[in-house]
Motif scaffolding. Structure first.
Motif, PDB file in Angstrom:
ATOM      1  N   PHE A 129       0.830  -1.195   0.000  1.00  0.00           N
ATOM      2  CA  PHE A 129       0.000   0.000   0.000  1.00  0.00           C
ATOM      3  C   PHE A 129       0.872   1.254   0.000  1.00  0.00           C
ATOM      4  CE2 PHE A 129      -3.080  -3.112   1.292  1.00  0.00           C
ATOM      5  CZ  PHE A 129      -4.245  -2.655   0.695  1.00  0.00           C
ATOM      6  N   GLY A 130       0.327   2.327  -0.559  1.00  0.00           N
ATOM      7  CA  GLY A 130       1.026   3.601  -0.637  1.00  0.00           C
ATOM      8  C   GLY A 130       1.289   3.979  -2.082  1.00  0.00           C
ATOM      9  N   ARG A 131       1.114   5.263  -2.402  1.00  0.00           N
ATOM     10  CA  ARG A 131       1.268   5.699  -3.793  1.00  0.00           C
ATOM     11  C   ARG A 131       2.698   5.578  -4.291  1.00  0.00           C
ATOM     12  NH1 ARG A 131       2.595  11.451  -4.309  1.00  0.00           N
ATOM     13  NH2 ARG A 131       2.936  12.232  -2.212  1.00  0.00           N
ATOM     14  N   ASN A 171      -8.569   9.585 -10.522  1.00  0.00           N
ATOM     15  CA  ASN A 171      -9.438  10.286  -9.584  1.00  0.00           C
ATOM     16  C   ASN A 171      -8.999  10.004  -8.155  1.00  0.00           C
ATOM     17  OD1 ASN A 171     -11.214   8.068  -8.376  1.00  0.00           O
ATOM     18  ND2 ASN A 171     -11.362   7.640 -10.566  1.00  0.00           N
ATOM     19  N   PRO A 172      -9.476  10.798  -7.215  1.00  0.00           N
ATOM     20  CA  PRO A 172      -9.043  10.657  -5.821  1.00  0.00           C
ATOM     21  C   PRO A 172      -9.348   9.294  -5.198  1.00  0.00           C
ATOM     22  CG  PRO A 172     -10.167  12.752  -6.138  1.00  0.00           C
ATOM     23  CD  PRO A 172     -10.349  11.972  -7.406  1.00  0.00           C
ATOM     24  N   VAL A 173     -10.368   8.599  -5.695  1.00  0.00           N
ATOM     25  CA  VAL A 173     -10.714   7.294  -5.138  1.00  0.00           C
ATOM     26  C   VAL A 173      -9.540   6.324  -5.272  1.00  0.00           C
ATOM     27  CG1 VAL A 173     -12.292   5.330  -5.316  1.00  0.00           C
ATOM     28  CG2 VAL A 173     -13.159   7.647  -5.586  1.00  0.00           C
ATOM     29  N   ASP A 174      -8.805   6.420  -6.380  1.00  0.00           N
ATOM     30  CA  ASP A 174      -7.661   5.534  -6.584  1.00  0.00           C
ATOM     31  C   ASP A 174      -6.589   5.765  -5.518  1.00  0.00           C
ATOM     32  OD1 ASP A 174      -8.882   4.528  -8.922  1.00  0.00           O
ATOM     33  OD2 ASP A 174      -8.085   6.208 -10.070  1.00  0.00           O
ATOM     34  N   LEU A 210      -5.223   3.209  -2.523  1.00  0.00           N
ATOM     35  CA  LEU A 210      -3.811   2.906  -2.286  1.00  0.00           C
ATOM     36  C   LEU A 210      -3.379   3.248  -0.861  1.00  0.00           C
ATOM     37  CD1 LEU A 210      -2.219   4.109  -5.620  1.00  0.00           C
ATOM     38  CD2 LEU A 210      -2.308   1.760  -4.777  1.00  0.00           C
ATOM     39  N   ARG A 211      -4.106   4.160  -0.218  1.00  0.00           N
ATOM     40  CA  ARG A 211      -3.793   4.559   1.156  1.00  0.00           C
ATOM     41  C   ARG A 211      -4.698   3.890   2.184  1.00  0.00           C
ATOM     42  NH1 ARG A 211      -3.065  11.066   0.374  1.00  0.00           N
ATOM     43  NH2 ARG A 211      -0.964  11.010  -0.472  1.00  0.00           N
ATOM     44  N   ALA A 212      -5.370   2.805   1.793  1.00  0.00           N
ATOM     45  CA  ALA A 212      -6.325   2.137   2.690  1.00  0.00           C
ATOM     46  C   ALA A 212      -5.645   1.531   3.919  1.00  0.00           C
ATOM     47  CB  ALA A 212      -7.082   1.051   1.930  1.00  0.00           C
ATOM     48  N   ARG A 213      -4.353   1.291   3.807  1.00  0.00           N
ATOM     49  CA  ARG A 213      -3.583   0.731   4.926  1.00  0.00           C
ATOM     50  C   ARG A 213      -2.303   1.542   5.049  1.00  0.00           C
ATOM     51  NH1 ARG A 213      -4.986  -5.103   3.516  1.00  0.00           N
ATOM     52  NH2 ARG A 213      -7.084  -5.233   4.367  1.00  0.00           N
ATOM     53  N   LEU A 237      -2.058  -4.890  -6.351  1.00  0.00           N
ATOM     54  CA  LEU A 237      -3.285  -4.131  -6.267  1.00  0.00           C
ATOM     55  C   LEU A 237      -3.331  -3.196  -7.470  1.00  0.00           C
ATOM     56  CD1 LEU A 237      -5.760  -3.351  -4.555  1.00  0.00           C
ATOM     57  CD2 LEU A 237      -4.308  -1.702  -3.383  1.00  0.00           C
ATOM     58  N   VAL A 238      -4.308  -3.405  -8.353  1.00  0.00           N
ATOM     59  CA  VAL A 238      -4.444  -2.600  -9.566  1.00  0.00           C
ATOM     60  C   VAL A 238      -5.672  -1.718  -9.397  1.00  0.00           C
ATOM     61  CG1 VAL A 238      -4.699  -2.619 -12.070  1.00  0.00           C
ATOM     62  CG2 VAL A 238      -3.399  -4.437 -10.931  1.00  0.00           C
ATOM     63  N   VAL A 239      -5.451  -0.411  -9.276  1.00  0.00           N
ATOM     64  CA  VAL A 239      -6.553   0.522  -9.065  1.00  0.00           C
ATOM     65  C   VAL A 239      -7.056   1.053 -10.401  1.00  0.00           C
ATOM     66  CG1 VAL A 239      -5.815   1.133  -6.739  1.00  0.00           C
ATOM     67  CG2 VAL A 239      -5.005   2.476  -8.670  1.00  0.00           C
TER      68      VAL A 239
END
Length: 184
Positions: free
Chosen positions: A19-21, A51-54, A58-61, A74-76
């Motif tokens: 996780f993380g951009r 968009n910001p949802v992506d 990626l920052r969910a954890r 993880l493919v956003v």
């Protein structure tokens, strides 16, 4: 390898194993998805929306946390545009192949489309994506495919906003600004 929907067995994706951009990377050999039922289509992605949802996904954890093994990489990407290269098979997911969604899926093959991706699957930051045909719309001739890629997510956001403030959207007529639900 050819990109005709049949010869290519792997694809490139922009994905993250953590996780993380900062953990996004091109992955050259992700298995290409296959439509699992008659109402699904395989789309060769030309443009993915951003968009910001992506970023939120990626920052969910916490930064650096490994992605779950069943979702790694993880493919956003929740929307985009491309060309439908195949429709799903006959009833592989238990759905009736003669349904209106299956007919729509078959009708979309070969057409340029814009789409909403299934959040439970790989997203649009990939060469190919499988989508439910009910979340896919043919792009009219002359419409720029880069611009069409932005319509599904933005359109759903607009729909949800109008619905939340009480404007009668999606009910067979349009409402102008200031027209809301009639109070009884």
């Amino acid at each position: 390898a050819e990109h005709d929907g049949a010869a290519v067995r792997t694809m490139k994706v922009l994905g993250a194993t953590r996780f993380g951009r900062k953990n996004l990377a091109f992955i050259p050999d992700r298995p290409r998805p296959v439509p699992g039922g008659p109402a699904e289509v395989l789309i060769r992605v030309r443009y993915a929306d951003l968009n910001p949802v992506d970023l939120h996904k990626l920052r969910a954890r916490p930064e650096g946390t490994p992605a779950p093994p069943h979702r790694s990489p993880l493919v956003v990407g929740f929307g985009g545009s491309g060309t439908v290269v195949a429709a799903g098979g006959d009833g592989e997911d238990g759905r009736d192949a003669s349904s209106s969604a299956a007919a729509k899926a078959r009708d979309l093959v070969g057409k340029d489309v814009c789409f909403l991706a299934d959040p439970g699957r790989d997203g649009s930051y990939a060469e190919y994506v499988v989508c439910d045909a009910r979340l896919v719309c043919a792009v009219p001739p002359g419409v720029d495919m880069a611009r069409a890629a932005c319509v599904p997510v933005a359109g759903c956001t607009a729909f949800e906003c109008l619905d939340k403030v009480g404007l009668p959207v999606g009910r067979g007529r349009s409402a102008g600004v200031g027209e809301g639900k009639k109070k009884r």
